[in-house]
Write an enzyme that holds these catalytic residues in place. Structure first.
Site, PDB file in Angstrom:
ATOM      1  N   HIS A  99     -17.074  -5.189   3.649  1.00 33.81           N
ATOM      2  CA  HIS A  99     -17.398  -3.767   3.452  1.00 33.81           C
ATOM      3  C   HIS A  99     -17.636  -3.103   4.794  1.00 33.81           C
ATOM      4  O   HIS A  99     -18.008  -3.768   5.771  1.00 33.81           O
ATOM      5  CB  HIS A  99     -18.609  -3.587   2.534  1.00 33.81           C
ATOM      6  CG  HIS A  99     -19.814  -4.375   2.956  1.00 33.81           C
ATOM      7  ND1 HIS A  99     -19.950  -5.723   2.681  1.00 33.81           N
ATOM      8  CD2 HIS A  99     -20.920  -4.024   3.646  1.00 33.81           C
ATOM      9  CE1 HIS A  99     -21.097  -6.159   3.172  1.00 33.81           C
ATOM     10  NE2 HIS A  99     -21.703  -5.150   3.782  1.00 33.81           N
ATOM     11  N   HIS A 101     -19.769  -0.024   6.588  1.00 36.02           N
ATOM     12  CA  HIS A 101     -20.874   0.919   6.452  1.00 36.02           C
ATOM     13  C   HIS A 101     -20.500   2.269   7.065  1.00 36.02           C
ATOM     14  O   HIS A 101     -19.994   2.315   8.191  1.00 36.02           O
ATOM     15  CB  HIS A 101     -22.111   0.415   7.211  1.00 36.02           C
ATOM     16  CG  HIS A 101     -22.759  -0.788   6.610  1.00 36.02           C
ATOM     17  ND1 HIS A 101     -23.824  -0.701   5.745  1.00 36.02           N
ATOM     18  CD2 HIS A 101     -22.491  -2.111   6.743  1.00 36.02           C
ATOM     19  CE1 HIS A 101     -24.201  -1.934   5.388  1.00 36.02           C
ATOM     20  NE2 HIS A 101     -23.404  -2.800   5.983  1.00 36.02           N
TER      21      HIS A 101
HETATM   22  P1  5GP Z   1     -24.541  -6.032   4.749  1.00 36.60           P
HETATM   23  O1  5GP Z   1     -25.963  -6.367   5.129  1.00 36.60           O
HETATM   24  O2  5GP Z   1     -23.910  -7.166   3.977  1.00 36.60           O
HETATM   25  O3  5GP Z   1     -23.687  -5.536   5.870  1.00 36.60           O
HETATM   26  O4  5GP Z   1     -24.662  -4.794   3.780  1.00 36.60           O
HETATM   27  C1  5GP Z   1     -24.945  -4.890   2.429  1.00 36.60           C
HETATM   28  C2  5GP Z   1     -25.342  -3.499   1.979  1.00 36.60           C
HETATM   29  O5  5GP Z   1     -25.142  -3.411   0.576  1.00 36.60           O
HETATM   30  C3  5GP Z   1     -26.801  -3.144   2.251  1.00 36.60           C
HETATM   31  O6  5GP Z   1     -26.861  -1.946   3.008  1.00 36.60           O
HETATM   32  C4  5GP Z   1     -27.397  -2.986   0.852  1.00 36.60           C
HETATM   33  O7  5GP Z   1     -28.339  -1.952   0.796  1.00 36.60           O
HETATM   34  C5  5GP Z   1     -26.182  -2.683  -0.001  1.00 36.60           C
HETATM   35  N1  5GP Z   1     -26.236  -3.168  -1.369  1.00 36.60           N
HETATM   36  C6  5GP Z   1     -26.571  -4.424  -1.780  1.00 36.60           C
HETATM   37  N2  5GP Z   1     -26.440  -4.532  -3.122  1.00 36.60           N
HETATM   38  C7  5GP Z   1     -25.998  -3.317  -3.551  1.00 36.60           C
HETATM   39  C8  5GP Z   1     -25.686  -2.819  -4.867  1.00 36.60           C
HETATM   40  O8  5GP Z   1     -25.775  -3.496  -5.889  1.00 36.60           O
HETATM   41  N3  5GP Z   1     -25.257  -1.528  -4.922  1.00 36.60           N
HETATM   42  C9  5GP Z   1     -25.124  -0.736  -3.809  1.00 36.60           C
HETATM   43  N4  5GP Z   1     -24.693   0.517  -3.989  1.00 36.60           N
HETATM   44  N5  5GP Z   1     -25.436  -1.180  -2.577  1.00 36.60           N
HETATM   45  C10 5GP Z   1     -25.861  -2.448  -2.443  1.00 36.60           C
END
Ligand code: 5GP
Ligand code: ZN
Length: 134
Positions: A99, A101
């Site tokens: 993903h 951001h």
């Molecule tokens: P990472 O830390 O893997 O780069 O980012 C994961 C992101 O996904 C975090 O910013 C977290 O807030 C978001 N996130 C985790 N679970 C969910 C979910 O079920 N729905 C949404 N909309 N965001 C999520």
């Protein structure tokens, strides 16, 4: 991928606040936003991270990030924008479905994405160029 939350969200099995969708991607609002409007670009196909995603799709994701940044900046009237993408736990990845951001930035928003600057020594430069140079 079974049991991948972002697969389910990207493919509409679990509802999410969607701000854009096309055949390859869904863009949703992050549930734990760093700032107002923090969103995530999710490919509909499962790839764990940048090491797995085909380069062509990664390119499409970044092109979409550029488009979303312009659209969101106009709509939210933010002052700047971070585009961020984490791979593996050590780099802050917590959901192992690729993903991107999209983080709108506002004067005084307190978001902290900084690090202590090191120094590129001559020795490091030499070994790094040996390993990485063209
Ligand atoms: P990472 O830390 O893997 O780069 O980012 C994961 C992101 O996904 C975090 O910013 C977290 O807030 C978001 N996130 C985790 N679970 C969910 C979910 O079920 N729905 C949404 N909309 N965001 C999520
Ligand atoms: Zn997935």
């Amino acid at each position: 991928m079974q049991d991948c939350i972002f697969c389910k969200i990207a493919n509409g099995e679990i509802p999410a606040a969607t701000i854009y969708e096309d055949e390859d991607f869904r863009v949703i609002l992050d549930l734990g936003p760093a700032s107002k409007g923090h969103a995530l670009i999710l490919p509909k196909a499962h790839y764990a991270d940048v090491y797995e995603i085909p380069e062509e799709l990664a390119g499409k994701a970044f092109a979409l990030a550029a488009r979303m940044a312009k659209k969101m900046t106009a709509a939210l009237r933010c002052d700047g924008f971070n585009i961020l993408q984490n791979n593996k736990e050590i780099a802050g990845q917590t959901v192992f479905h690729f993903h991107v951001h999209l983080i709108p930035r506002y004067e005084g928003d307190g978001v902290n994405l900084t690090w202590a600057q090191g120094t590129l020594t001559e020795e490091d430069k030499k070994t790094l160029l040996e390993k990485l140079g063209k």
